[in-house]
Design a protein around this motif. Structure first.
Motif, PDB file in Angstrom:
ATOM      1  N   THR A  29      25.445 -23.831  14.577  1.00 57.32           N
ATOM      2  CA  THR A  29      25.984 -23.486  13.102  1.00 57.32           C
ATOM      3  C   THR A  29      27.521 -24.339  14.258  1.00 57.32           C
ATOM      4  OG1 THR A  29      26.889 -21.385  14.186  1.00 57.32           O
ATOM      5  CG2 THR A  29      25.322 -21.659  11.645  1.00 57.32           C
ATOM      6  N   PRO A  77      30.500 -23.732  11.817  1.00 54.26           N
ATOM      7  CA  PRO A  77      31.805 -22.898  11.403  1.00 54.26           C
ATOM      8  C   PRO A  77      31.984 -21.452  11.905  1.00 54.26           C
ATOM      9  CG  PRO A  77      30.100 -23.056   9.416  1.00 54.26           C
ATOM     10  CD  PRO A  77      29.993 -23.710  10.408  1.00 54.26           C
ATOM     11  N   MET A 117      26.401 -20.495   3.385  1.00 59.81           N
ATOM     12  CA  MET A 117      26.359 -21.708   4.121  1.00 59.81           C
ATOM     13  C   MET A 117      25.216 -22.604   3.728  1.00 59.81           C
ATOM     14  SD  MET A 117      25.288 -21.099   8.564  1.00 59.81           S
ATOM     15  CE  MET A 117      27.642 -20.204   8.904  1.00 59.81           C
ATOM     16  N   LEU A 160      25.250 -33.365   9.817  1.00 62.95           N
ATOM     17  CA  LEU A 160      25.905 -32.453  10.649  1.00 62.95           C
ATOM     18  C   LEU A 160      27.456 -32.928  10.571  1.00 62.95           C
ATOM     19  CD1 LEU A 160      24.185 -30.872  13.066  1.00 62.95           C
ATOM     20  CD2 LEU A 160      24.718 -29.294  11.657  1.00 62.95           C
ATOM     21  N   GLY A 164      29.579 -33.667   7.205  1.00 65.55           N
ATOM     22  CA  GLY A 164      29.373 -31.789   6.015  1.00 65.55           C
ATOM     23  C   GLY A 164      28.307 -32.303   5.537  1.00 65.55           C
ATOM     24  N   ASP A 209      26.038 -27.763   6.912  1.00 70.86           N
ATOM     25  CA  ASP A 209      27.646 -26.367   8.476  1.00 70.86           C
ATOM     26  C   ASP A 209      26.094 -26.309   9.369  1.00 70.86           C
ATOM     27  OD1 ASP A 209      29.673 -27.228   6.544  1.00 70.86           O
ATOM     28  OD2 ASP A 209      28.055 -25.789   5.163  1.00 70.86           O
TER      29      ASP A 209
END
Length: 345
Positions: free
Chosen positions: A169, A171, A183, A216, A219, A222
């Motif tokens: 991930t 964030p 997510m 990724l 965006g 995530d």
């Protein structure tokens, strides 16, 4: 049938153009015989050219070339040679005979052969070794029978390894199911993936493997979930920050052939190909396992943050998923997998 990988020379020009364009778009390793081959084939897969799958497929077809005295010539294409439609398109090309050999994970095959998704039951297989035992045994034989009914030939020892899947991930780390809330996570095509991550509250997004990096970076997603080797092969470590060791599914690549192309081969060549498929499947499994173990330390040195998770909290979110898939896969398939892993649900 013509003695090459093309069974219908009058096929639509759009298909021919698609494959020609793909060949120009990406790298391929060509195994060249010293004399003109009796049989010419295409072998596609969706992994990076530097990975253990590509290396072993290339070595496998070179061994076949040598043992058949140049009668078989095979071109191995990495990353599906960037076919516009990715894995689903390549699977269609295999079924139609436009390509003759393909490796693919069970979840995506499940779009055509539903029982193939059994290979990715969440939190079923505790290790890659347990999954190998299952797919080399009665469970794998049953899946192969179902695949044959849908126009796919599965080799007796077919499961190249990808490894246990982990969540990577940007964030935040995943320590409990609630961390998935909202997510956007990239997953490969396949209803099992959608159902599993939907149960955790995530928003699954499907993209081809070779587009994960862009998804990724822009965006679009995530997070993504894959064995650690995929973070290396597609350089995802440049973008992600956290790796949560969920071990939520086993992932592998089923070695398949186009049935008519396979059945047209003489028995002696079939024996050579089958023996080498089994040999290089087992070799690649060992190499992939060693790679996945070694990569955690390497990624930590690059600044990635790892955490282990308590699987019980995640399994507690899945009773409805298990119940649904028991019905979809059928009682025979469910009994075969539970014979290997114990009771699910």
């Amino acid at each position: 049938m013509a003695r090459n990988g093309t069974r219908n020379k009058t096929r639509k020009w759009t298909r021919r153009a698609l494959l020609a364009g793909a060949a120009a778009a990406g790298s391929a390793i060509i195994v060249r015989p010293t004399l003109a081959a009796d049989y010419t084939f295409s072998q596609y897969h969706n992994q990076a050219a530097g990975g253990t799958l590509h290396q072993n497929l290339t070595a496998m077809w070179e061994a076949v070339r040598l043992e058949t005295n140049g009668r078989v010539e095979t071109t191995v294409y990495a990353e599906n040679n960037k076919l516009p439609g990715g894995d689903p398109e390549a699977l269609k090309l295999l079924i139609s005979g436009e390509i003759q050999f393909f490796t693919l994970m069970g979840g995506i095959i499940g779009t055509v052969v539903p029982v193939a998704e059994v290979q990715q039951l969440p939190f079923a297989f505790k290790s890659a070794a347990q999954a190998h035992k299952a797919i080399d045994g009665p469970l794998g034989q049953y899946v192969g029978q179902e695949m044959a009914a849908k126009g796919l030939h599965l080799f007796p020892v077919a499961g190249f390894d990808n490894g246990m899947r982990q969540v990577a991930t940007i964030p935040r780390p995943i320590t409990r199911p609630e961390d998935f809330a909202g997510m956007k996570i990239r997953v490969p095509p396949g209803q099992m993936m959608l159902d599993t991550f939907g149960a955790f509250g995530a928003q699954p997004v499907t993209t081809p493997a070779n587009l994960i990096y862009d998804a990724l970076k822009t965006g679009k997603v995530d997070a993504q979930e894959n064995p650690l080797a995929i973070l290396q092969g597609f350089k995802l470590y440049e973008l992600i920050k956290y790796v949560s060791m969920t071990n939520h599914m086993w992932s592998g690549f089923n070695a398949m052939a186009h049935p008519a192309s396979w059945n047209a081969l003489p028995d002696d060549i079939k024996d050579i190909v089958e023996r080498n498929v089994a040999k290089y499947v087992r070799r690649q499994r060992q190499e992939q396992a060693a790679l996945n173990v070694s990569l955690r330390e390497d990624f930590v040195s690059r600044g990635l943050v790892f955490n282990d998770v308590d699987q019980a909290a995640f399994r507690a979110k899945l009773p409805a998923v298990y119940a649904s898939w028991k019905e979809k896969l059928g009682s025979k398939c469910w009994a075969l997998v539970e014979a290997e892993v114990g009771k699910l649900g």
